[in-house]
Design an enzyme around this catalytic site. Structure first.
Site, short mmCIF file in Angstrom:
data_model
loop_
_atom_site.label_atom_id
_atom_site.label_comp_id
_atom_site.label_asym_id
_atom_site.label_seq_id
_atom_site.Cartn_x
_atom_site.Cartn_y
_atom_site.Cartn_z
N ASN A 162 -10.79 -3.04 -6.04
CA ASN A 162 -10.04 -2.04 -6.81
C ASN A 162 -10.74 -1.63 -8.12
OD1 ASN A 162 -6.74 -3.25 -5.81
ND2 ASN A 162 -7.94 -1.57 -4.99
N ASP A 166 0.82 -1.21 0.00
CA ASP A 166 0.00 0.00 0.00
C ASP A 166 0.86 1.27 0.00
OD1 ASP A 166 -2.35 1.42 -0.03
OD2 ASP A 166 -2.64 1.33 2.15
C1 FPP Z 1 -2.14 0.09 -3.29
O1 FPP Z 1 -1.64 1.42 -3.25
C2 FPP Z 1 -1.61 -0.60 -4.47
C3 FPP Z 1 -2.35 -1.18 -5.46
C4 FPP Z 1 -3.82 -1.22 -5.44
C5 FPP Z 1 -1.73 -1.79 -6.62
C6 FPP Z 1 -0.50 -2.58 -6.30
C7 FPP Z 1 0.07 -3.09 -7.56
C8 FPP Z 1 1.38 -3.06 -7.87
C9 FPP Z 1 2.45 -2.56 -6.98
C10 FPP Z 1 1.80 -3.67 -9.13
C11 FPP Z 1 2.32 -5.04 -8.78
C12 FPP Z 1 2.02 -5.99 -9.83
C13 FPP Z 1 2.56 -7.24 -9.84
C14 FPP Z 1 2.33 -8.07 -11.03
C15 FPP Z 1 3.39 -7.76 -8.74
P1 FPP Z 1 -2.66 2.62 -3.38
O2 FPP Z 1 -2.83 2.95 -4.81
O3 FPP Z 1 -3.94 2.28 -2.67
O4 FPP Z 1 -1.88 3.75 -2.61
P2 FPP Z 1 -2.51 4.92 -1.73
O5 FPP Z 1 -3.10 4.26 -0.49
O6 FPP Z 1 -1.32 5.76 -1.39
O7 FPP Z 1 -3.53 5.62 -2.57
#
Ligand code: FPP
Length: 241
Positions: free
Chosen positions: A74, A26
């Site tokens: 998501n 996250d």
């Molecule tokens: C949460 O951060 C992250 C996600 C919903 C996506 C995570 C995906 C990746 C890191 C790509 C990885 C892919 C593979 C194939 C391993 P957020 O967007 O909720 O962050 P925030 O809380 O700061 O808004």
């Protein structure tokens, strides 16, 4: 923060290392925002970090690492962000077979495959098949994954006549990966302290490690610190000492 080698020194006994680490990656969006970048740039960086952490876990011979790449919730994000994440995942799976092969990493998928776009389904199926023979770490990619959704889908697979005698061992056979070991160490980065529908069944007795740092800032030192924290805990599984 200690350097990687200082952290390693205090975890020279790896016999208690977790068998299965689950990671809620996250903080990508906040990381990007702090730099005046778009959220998608945070996800791009997040993927690079995911590769570095998986590589370190494979060097440590951690048997299973599950990454929460895209949850069933998501889909509520903007069309642009969902499209970007799908494309990022697809491109990664298409291009990075060599990465998994070099590190002898087997890839598995957990989540609702059939509700993903057909091209993503194809890439997931291909990488799972092409890496099936590797015997170092297994990386489980949670894509279109929700813990409640997995449990409901598992129950729907059970023959009606078996329902009255259903027990925990039998139900676990119907989960997306029937032989997935329980999560020993559940990590969430980014400062929030919740499980967000991740591996609900498998994390019943997981040790939880919340880290305030955002996922794109994670390094192998963070992983070693989380493992050290795990190794210092006493697990009782509801029993007494
Ligand atoms: C949460 O951060 C992250 C996600 C919903 C996506 C995570 C995906 C990746 C890191 C790509 C990885 C892919 C593979 C194939 C391993 P957020 O967007 O909720 O962050 P925030 O809380 O700061 O808004």
């Amino acid at each position: 923060m200690k350097t990687a080698s200082e952290v390693v020194l205090s975890s020279s006994d790896s016999s208690n290392n977790p068998v299965h680490i689950g990671i809620i990656m996250d903080g990508n969006g906040r990381w990007a925002k702090r730099r005046g970048q778009t959220r998608t740039q945070g996800h791009k960086r997040g993927l690079e970090v995911a590769k570095a952490i998986v590589k370190k876990a494979s060097e440590l011979h951690i048997p299973y690492v599950t990454l929460y790449a895209f949850s069933t919730e998501n889909w509520k994000r903007t069309t642009e962000e969902v499209g970007f994440l799908m494309n990022l995942i697809k491109t990664h799976l298409k291009a990075e077979l060599a990465f998994y092969a070099e590190n002898k990493i087997r890839v598995q998928h957990i989540g609702n495959l059939r509700n993903l776009p057909p091209d993503i389904q194809e890439e997931i199926t291909a990488v799972v098949s092409d890496t099936a023979h590797f015997t170092n770490t297994t990386v489980v990619l949670a894509i279109n994954y929700g813990g409640k959704d997995e449990i409901v889908r598992a129950i729907k697979k059970i023959p009606l006549q078996s329902l009255t005698s259903l027990d925990e061992n039998t139900l676990s056979l119907y989960m997306d990966i029937s032989d997935l070991p329980p999560v020993d160490l559940l990590i969430r980065t980014g400062g929030d302290q919740r499980i967000s529908n991740f591996l609900l069944w498998q994390s019943a007795y997981a040790e939880i490690y919340f880290d305030p740092d955002l996922w794109p800032d994670w390094t192998e030192t963070h992983l070693l610190k989380a493992i050290n924290s795990y190794n210092s805990r006493e697990r009782r599984f509801g029993s007494i000492k």
